[in-house]
Design an enzyme around this catalytic site. Structure first.
Site, PDB file in Angstrom:
ATOM      1  CG  ASP A 460       8.510   3.261 -24.081  1.00 46.55           C
ATOM      2  OD1 ASP A 460       7.581   3.434 -23.273  1.00 46.55           O
ATOM      3  OD2 ASP A 460       9.689   3.043 -23.731  1.00 46.55           O
ATOM      4  CG  ASP A 526      10.134   0.790 -16.971  1.00 43.73           C
ATOM      5  OD1 ASP A 526      10.059  -0.049 -17.887  1.00 43.73           O
ATOM      6  OD2 ASP A 526      10.258   2.013 -17.173  1.00 43.73           O
TER       7      ASP A 526
HETATM    8  C1  DGJ Z   1      10.570   2.951 -20.760  1.00 45.72           C
HETATM    9  C2  DGJ Z   1      10.361   1.489 -20.921  1.00 45.72           C
HETATM   10  O1  DGJ Z   1       9.445   1.021 -19.985  1.00 45.72           O
HETATM   11  C3  DGJ Z   1      11.704   0.771 -20.820  1.00 45.72           C
HETATM   12  O2  DGJ Z   1      11.507  -0.607 -20.892  1.00 45.72           O
HETATM   13  C4  DGJ Z   1      12.594   1.268 -21.916  1.00 45.72           C
HETATM   14  O3  DGJ Z   1      12.088   0.870 -23.150  1.00 45.72           O
HETATM   15  C5  DGJ Z   1      12.751   2.767 -21.833  1.00 45.72           C
HETATM   16  N1  DGJ Z   1      11.482   3.436 -21.783  1.00 45.72           N
HETATM   17  C6  DGJ Z   1      13.531   3.284 -23.000  1.00 45.72           C
HETATM   18  O4  DGJ Z   1      13.568   4.640 -23.048  1.00 45.72           O
END
Ligand code: DGJ
Length: 723
Positions: A460, A526
């Site tokens: 991430d 997301d």
């Molecule tokens: C952002 C990501 O896009 C989510 O899927 C998740 O992993 C969160 N970060 C976790 O902090």
């Protein structure tokens, strides 16, 4: 800091035998370069393959591209050549800008040598006066993608500061409409269109990652071009740091797209003898965006490192438990995942030291002793005993000020001033180009991968890089940081064969072919809202092959939008990608899990089609109806989804087409019965109730009446060739 790059191996003498015109061709694409254009060669054609071309007609083409002298202009009319600069008479956006401590701004590189082999060429350029040498690499890939990159070397004995370095792709003059993408968190790659008028349409990424608003593709085409029709050309910058793309139309009759890395002030100073390689900038074209995108998909799939084994159905824990890590709860979730057929269990954010919420812990990559007293072994072993792979979330480039790492090494945090840059998600960015910081992070990741049976990292990157440098009076660091990330990814993969990595960045804020050359999928957004995902996935697939795009089932109430959606809608929209689940399955009843299992089984059955097939987007459907499909590479089968996003005006709606199949073959249509009827559904829909066979041509040109559906519902139609 300049990047490591192949040595400039320039032939400095031009031999008599050098052809005047270069014709590179492969995969349906031709690139024709007039080597005698002044002062550097000019690309006189990029686009459809010129099968019929002879030396005579190529020479004619080069002549036909030459501009006349006109009043009020330069005596030699300005012309777009490779690495065009003002000293070479180019008055548009220059390809190269730089200086030596404020002096020596002028550059005019001239052709010094050529190497070529049918689909590849290297042009050696030299400016003895400016003490610069460049090598332009041109390559037409197997599927007809046109790749360009430049290596620039400082041959002088004083440092040369590179301000701008970009590569131009001429487009037809009648390409008068621009399409590119923008967006934000939860809505990445939203398309926008405008007229391609005189002047410059400039898109820049200054976030240290492409960003949610990135221009994944900058395209120019004939007015009204769509997915199925309309000649269109587009470029993508395969780079995960700051970059720019532009579309420019000059009053001297040149229209082009250009792209390259965007360097921060003083970020790229070439010492004497030093060289830098630009990122690859990749162009594609087609009659319609589908053809353009298929070139990207096909070529990416042909790479040796492309993930070829069936994409494991993934259960991600994030929206199921967030930071509430509890062995019993996660064990139960894994059980439920295995029950519905998941094959990979990804433990998301929250497992490491001090990480009870998003305010602390980043940087401290050891397992939290309070939450996981026996380490991750119990959950890893449980997941493995269920036959699933184990995946782990990490965010290696980031650090919370509230972490042991930040307390011990405040100097490892990127900043331009004594104080920290503006905070985002309570976190800052580590200086990965700092050798000790790099060694620490690499060491922690290797240790985790050595200790646990981890098949997959979800990598991430949850904030933009802002004012990112080595401190007050220090250097800008985005370029070096990007290269350090690439190096770390490459090293991890080399040291842990079989490890897969996902590129995630607050959803889909780091989606580019630079990162995808060293990772196995992207987290597309997301937003798990299927209606929002329709556009996001369609426009991400302009460049990214569908099996590399993470698409997950949402829980019934979408966390990011609050919309309540049905499983069949969510699953139908996730079918044409790397299928997964992001939902607390422990809160579902048995019958819901049985339905989920059916969709998982369908996703597994269809994944070879998704991994090898052609993405089809259908133009001209009425507002309220979305039609898209995947057609098998051998055209023997296809699957289409028909999504009713809102009510249609026509009631029942007019016929919808299903293009992309073999026009001369016949196909049997079947509405898959795991889609429950919504509204009138299939009852009274004659073609769905009978054994209906249509030819590929009939499906593409005429189509079928879609079922009458309630808004926010979908059906899946399978087509199988009858021969
Ligand atoms: C952002 C990501 O896009 C989510 O899927 C998740 O992993 C969160 N970060 C976790 O902090």
């Amino acid at each position: 800091m300049p990047s490591p790059s192949p040595d400039l191996n320039i032939e400095t003498s031009r031999e008599d035998a050098t052809p005047r015109i270069l014709h590179l061709r492969r995969g349906g694409t031709s690139v024709v370069v007039d080597l005698d254009a002044s002062p550097t060669p000019a690309i006189v054609h990029w686009g459809e393959e010129l099968d019929e071309a002879t030396p005579r007609t190529l020479e004619g083409l080069a002549r036909a591209a030459q501009p006349q002298r006109v009043s009020g202009g330069l005596d030699a009319t300005a012309r777009l050549t490779v690495l065009a600069t003002p000293a070479g008479s180019w008055l548009g956006t220059p390809a190269l800008e730089g200086h030596r401590a404020g002096a020596g701004f002028s550059a005019r590189l001239a052709l010094a040598g050529v190497q070529s082999d049918g689909h590849r060429a290297t042009l050696a350029l030299v400016d003895a006066e400016a003490r610069l040498a460049a090598q332009i690499e041109l390559r037409v890939g197997p599927s007809g993608l046109f790749h360009q990159r430049v290596l620039l070397r400082n041959t002088g004995d004083t440092p040369y500061t590179v301000q701008a370095l970009q590569l131009a792709f001429p487009v037809p003059w009648d390409a008068t409409e621009i399409l590119d993408t923008t967006g934000r968190h939860l809505r990445e790659r939203s398309p926008q269109r405008r007229d391609f008028t005189f002047g410059t349409h400039l898109r820049e990424s200054r976030r240290g990652r492409p960003g949610a608003d990135a221009t994944l593709l900058l395209a120019a085409g004939r007015p009204g071009f769509g997915f199925e029709t309309g000649r269109v050309h587009g470029i993508h910058v395969a780079w995960s740091g700051n970059h720019r793309t532009l579309a420019e139309r000059s009053v001297t009759g040149e229209a082009f797209l250009a792209g390259g890395e965007l360097y921060g002030p003083g970020e790229l100073i070439l010492a004497s003898g030093e060289q830098v390689a630009s990122p690859w900038v990749i162009g594609s074209w087609g009659d319609g965006l589908s053809e353009l995108s298929h070139r990207f998909h096909d070529e990416w799939r042909a790479r040796p490192q492309h993930p070829r084994r069936p994409r494991p159905v993934t259960l991600n824990t994030w929206e199921a438990v967030y930071f509430d890590h509890d062995l019993a709860r996660l064990t139960a979730l894994a059980d439920a995942g295995a029950e519905v057929g998941a094959e990979r269990f990804v433990l998301d954010d929250g497992w490491f030291h001090g990480r009870r919420d998003d305010t602390a812990g980043l940087g401290d990559w050891t397992v939290d002793e309070d939450v996981w007293p026996q380490g991750l072994h119990p959950i890893v072993n449980h997941v493995r005993s269920l036959g699933m792979e184990f995946g782990l979330w990490v965010e290696p480039e980031m650090v919370n000020p509230d972490s042991d790492l930040a307390r011990a090494h405040p100097d490892w945090i990127l900043r331009g001033r004594p104080e920290l840059p503006p905070s985002a998600r309570q976190q800052q960015v580590l200086d990965l180009a700092h050798p000790e910081a790099y060694a620490y992070i690499a060491g922690r990741l290797h240790a985790l991968l050595d200790e646990y049976d981890i098949a997959y990292l979800k990598w991430d990157h949850n904030r933009d890089l802002v004012d990112a440098g080595t401190g007050p009076e220090g250097e800008a660091r985005v370029h070096a940081h990007t290269l350090a990330v690439y190096r770390l990814l490459d090293e991890l993969r080399a040291a842990h064969p079989g490890l897969e990595i996902e590129s995630c960045a607050s959803g889909g804020a780091r989606v580019d072919l630079g990162i995808l050359d060293r990772t196995d999928r992207i987290w597309t957004s997301d937003s798990l809202d299927p209606l929002e995902r329709l556009s996001n996935q369609r426009h991400t697939a302009l460049v990214v092959a569908p099996e590399l795009m993470g698409m997950h089932l949402t829980s019934p109430v979408v966390h990011s939008s609050g919309r309540t959606v049905d499983l069949a809608l969510s699953a139908s929209v996730a079918l044409f990608g790397h299928f997964g689940i992001e939902w607390d399955l422990t809160k579902t009843d048995e019958s819901t899990r049985a339905r989920i299992a059916e969709w998982v089984a369908l996703a597994k059955r269809l994944r070879p089609l998704v991994a090898q097939g052609r993405t089809i987007d259908v133009d001209g459907t009425e507002p309220g109806i979305d039609v898209r499909g995947m057609v098998a590479a051998d055209s023997a089968s296809a699957v289409f989804t028909i999504v009713q996003t809102q009510t249609s005006i026509a009631y029942p709606a007019g016929r919808v087409r299903m293009p992309g199949l073999d026009p001369s073959r016949s196909y049997r249509l079947r509405v898959l019965d795991l889609t429950p009827p919504h509204g009138a559904g299939q009852s009274n829909l004659t073609w769905a109730e009978h054994d209906t066979v249509l030819s590929g041509r009939q499906l593409a040109a005429i189509g079928v009446r879609p079922p009458v559906l309630h808004p926010q519902t979908a059906v899946v139609v399978e087509l199988i060739a009858t021969d």
